[in-house]
Write a protein that holds these residues in place. Structure first.
Motif, PDB file in Angstrom:
ATOM      1  N   THR A 175     -25.455 -10.105  14.402  1.00  0.00           N
ATOM      2  CA  THR A 175     -24.046  -9.775  14.263  1.00  0.00           C
ATOM      3  C   THR A 175     -23.540  -9.080  15.512  1.00  0.00           C
ATOM      4  N   GLU A 176     -22.238  -9.219  15.714  1.00  0.00           N
ATOM      5  CA  GLU A 176     -21.551  -8.452  16.745  1.00  0.00           C
ATOM      6  C   GLU A 176     -20.291  -7.899  16.090  1.00  0.00           C
ATOM      7  N   TYR A 177     -20.173  -6.591  16.093  1.00  0.00           N
ATOM      8  CA  TYR A 177     -19.064  -5.911  15.425  1.00  0.00           C
ATOM      9  C   TYR A 177     -18.265  -5.116  16.452  1.00  0.00           C
ATOM     10  N   ARG A 178     -16.947  -5.186  16.326  1.00  0.00           N
ATOM     11  CA  ARG A 178     -16.038  -4.398  17.165  1.00  0.00           C
ATOM     12  C   ARG A 178     -15.034  -3.704  16.254  1.00  0.00           C
ATOM     13  N   ASP A 179     -14.781  -2.430  16.526  1.00  0.00           N
ATOM     14  CA  ASP A 179     -13.783  -1.684  15.748  1.00  0.00           C
ATOM     15  C   ASP A 179     -12.370  -2.188  16.002  1.00  0.00           C
ATOM     16  N   THR A 180     -12.138  -2.704  17.211  1.00  0.00           N
ATOM     17  CA  THR A 180     -10.850  -3.271  17.604  1.00  0.00           C
ATOM     18  C   THR A 180     -11.125  -4.555  18.368  1.00  0.00           C
ATOM     19  N   PRO A 181     -10.120  -5.418  18.523  1.00  0.00           N
ATOM     20  CA  PRO A 181     -10.371  -6.679  19.247  1.00  0.00           C
ATOM     21  C   PRO A 181     -10.966  -6.476  20.641  1.00  0.00           C
ATOM     22  N   ASP A 182     -10.582  -5.392  21.322  1.00  0.00           N
ATOM     23  CA  ASP A 182     -11.097  -5.130  22.670  1.00  0.00           C
ATOM     24  C   ASP A 182     -12.158  -4.039  22.684  1.00  0.00           C
ATOM     25  N   GLY A 183     -12.615  -3.622  21.507  1.00  0.00           N
ATOM     26  CA  GLY A 183     -13.590  -2.535  21.412  1.00  0.00           C
ATOM     27  C   GLY A 183     -14.959  -2.935  21.923  1.00  0.00           C
ATOM     28  N   THR A 184     -15.789  -1.926  22.123  1.00  0.00           N
ATOM     29  CA  THR A 184     -17.155  -2.144  22.568  1.00  0.00           C
ATOM     30  C   THR A 184     -17.952  -2.809  21.447  1.00  0.00           C
ATOM     31  N   PRO A 185     -18.621  -3.908  21.748  1.00  0.00           N
ATOM     32  CA  PRO A 185     -19.389  -4.593  20.695  1.00  0.00           C
ATOM     33  C   PRO A 185     -20.648  -3.812  20.323  1.00  0.00           C
ATOM     34  N   ARG A 186     -20.974  -3.860  19.035  1.00  0.00           N
ATOM     35  CA  ARG A 186     -22.227  -3.284  18.530  1.00  0.00           C
ATOM     36  C   ARG A 186     -23.005  -4.427  17.902  1.00  0.00           C
ATOM     37  N   ALA A 187     -24.250  -4.573  18.329  1.00  0.00           N
ATOM     38  CA  ALA A 187     -25.093  -5.670  17.852  1.00  0.00           C
ATOM     39  C   ALA A 187     -25.927  -5.221  16.661  1.00  0.00           C
ATOM     40  N   GLY A 188     -26.254  -6.178  15.807  1.00  0.00           N
ATOM     41  CA  GLY A 188     -27.085  -5.869  14.658  1.00  0.00           C
ATOM     42  C   GLY A 188     -27.792  -7.091  14.135  1.00  0.00           C
ATOM     43  N   ILE A 189     -28.678  -6.832  13.196  1.00  0.00           N
ATOM     44  CA  ILE A 189     -29.351  -7.885  12.437  1.00  0.00           C
ATOM     45  C   ILE A 189     -28.910  -7.705  10.993  1.00  0.00           C
ATOM     46  N   LEU A 190     -28.568  -8.801  10.348  1.00  0.00           N
ATOM     47  CA  LEU A 190     -28.098  -8.787   8.973  1.00  0.00           C
ATOM     48  C   LEU A 190     -29.049  -9.629   8.135  1.00  0.00           C
ATOM     49  N   GLY A 191     -29.572  -9.039   7.079  1.00  0.00           N
ATOM     50  CA  GLY A 191     -30.419  -9.763   6.136  1.00  0.00           C
ATOM     51  C   GLY A 191     -29.692  -9.889   4.807  1.00  0.00           C
ATOM     52  N   LEU A 192     -29.438 -11.103   4.382  1.00  0.00           N
ATOM     53  CA  LEU A 192     -28.732 -11.356   3.129  1.00  0.00           C
ATOM     54  C   LEU A 192     -29.655 -12.099   2.172  1.00  0.00           C
ATOM     55  N   VAL A 193     -29.745 -11.611   0.942  1.00  0.00           N
ATOM     56  CA  VAL A 193     -30.549 -12.259  -0.082  1.00  0.00           C
ATOM     57  C   VAL A 193     -29.594 -12.762  -1.163  1.00  0.00           C
ATOM     58  N   PHE A 194     -29.719 -14.038  -1.473  1.00  0.00           N
ATOM     59  CA  PHE A 194     -28.889 -14.673  -2.491  1.00  0.00           C
ATOM     60  C   PHE A 194     -29.772 -15.148  -3.636  1.00  0.00           C
ATOM     61  N   GLN A 195     -29.186 -15.191  -4.824  1.00  0.00           N
ATOM     62  CA  GLN A 195     -29.872 -15.722  -5.993  1.00  0.00           C
ATOM     63  C   GLN A 195     -28.976 -16.776  -6.635  1.00  0.00           C
ATOM     64  N   LEU A 196     -29.590 -17.817  -7.137  1.00  0.00           N
ATOM     65  CA  LEU A 196     -28.843 -18.840  -7.853  1.00  0.00           C
ATOM     66  C   LEU A 196     -28.496 -18.283  -9.232  1.00  0.00           C
ATOM     67  N   GLN A 197     -27.196 -18.073  -9.476  1.00  0.00           N
ATOM     68  CA  GLN A 197     -26.720 -17.493 -10.727  1.00  0.00           C
ATOM     69  C   GLN A 197     -25.620 -18.373 -11.295  1.00  0.00           C
ATOM     70  N   ASN A 198     -25.837 -18.897 -12.487  1.00  0.00           N
ATOM     71  CA  ASN A 198     -24.845 -19.753 -13.150  1.00  0.00           C
ATOM     72  C   ASN A 198     -24.357 -20.886 -12.250  1.00  0.00           C
ATOM     73  N   GLY A 199     -25.285 -21.487 -11.518  1.00  0.00           N
ATOM     74  CA  GLY A 199     -24.969 -22.644 -10.694  1.00  0.00           C
ATOM     75  C   GLY A 199     -24.382 -22.349  -9.330  1.00  0.00           C
TER      76      GLY A 199
END
Length: 149
Positions: free
Chosen positions: A109-133
């Motif tokens: 990920t790259e996140y900025r508080d404003t469009p011209d803000g300093t970017p902050r990098a990250g790793i995002l881990g998302l876990v999904f489950q199959l629920q009701n299709g």
């Protein structure tokens, strides 16, 4: 170690080591993931809500280690966050693995508080489950990448 941390760590290892595989009768995980990510980028709370679990428990771990444990807290946070028009967030999918009823996505990920803000990098881990299709988010782990100075 907390259960949420272990789930995230296991998910990251699985993504790093295994190819993507999808059940033939399951909905397209890639499309569900893109819908989830686009709902965040577009600040679209209505769509975001269709991509998360309906269960009470929904751990969200922030880059600083703060944790929200409930769906209600996560919804309140996103309602307020989405109201801020200035931030920007970009996603780059590193990998996914899809099982019979669970799926994990690891992203940069790259996140900025404003469009011209300093970017902050990250790793995002998302876990999904199959629920009701539908693929529904059940765990959201954010880790900041600190660039050496």
């Amino acid at each position: 170690m907390t259960r949420a941390f272990l789930i995230g760590l296991i998910g990251f290892v699985l993504v790093a080591c295994a190819p993507t595989q999808e059940r033939a009768d399951a909905p397209d995980f890639s499309a569900a993931l893109q819908t989830h990510l686009k709902s965040v980028q577009d600040r679209d709370l209505e769509t975001y809500l269709t991509t998360i679990t309906d269960a009470d428990a929904l751990p969200l771990i922030f880059p600083n280690g703060e944790i929200m444990s409930t769906r209600a807290a996560v919804v309140d946070f996103h309602t307020n966050w989405f109201a801020d028009p200035d931030w920007r967030m970009e996603f780059d999918v590193i990998g996914t693995i899809v099982g019979d009823d669970m799926a994990v996505a690891t992203l940069r990920t790259e996140y900025r508080d404003t469009p011209d803000g300093t970017p902050r990098a990250g790793i995002l881990g998302l876990v999904f489950q199959l629920q009701n299709g539908s693929w529904r988010l059940i765990h959201d782990q954010n880790t900041r990448i600190v660039t050496p100075t």
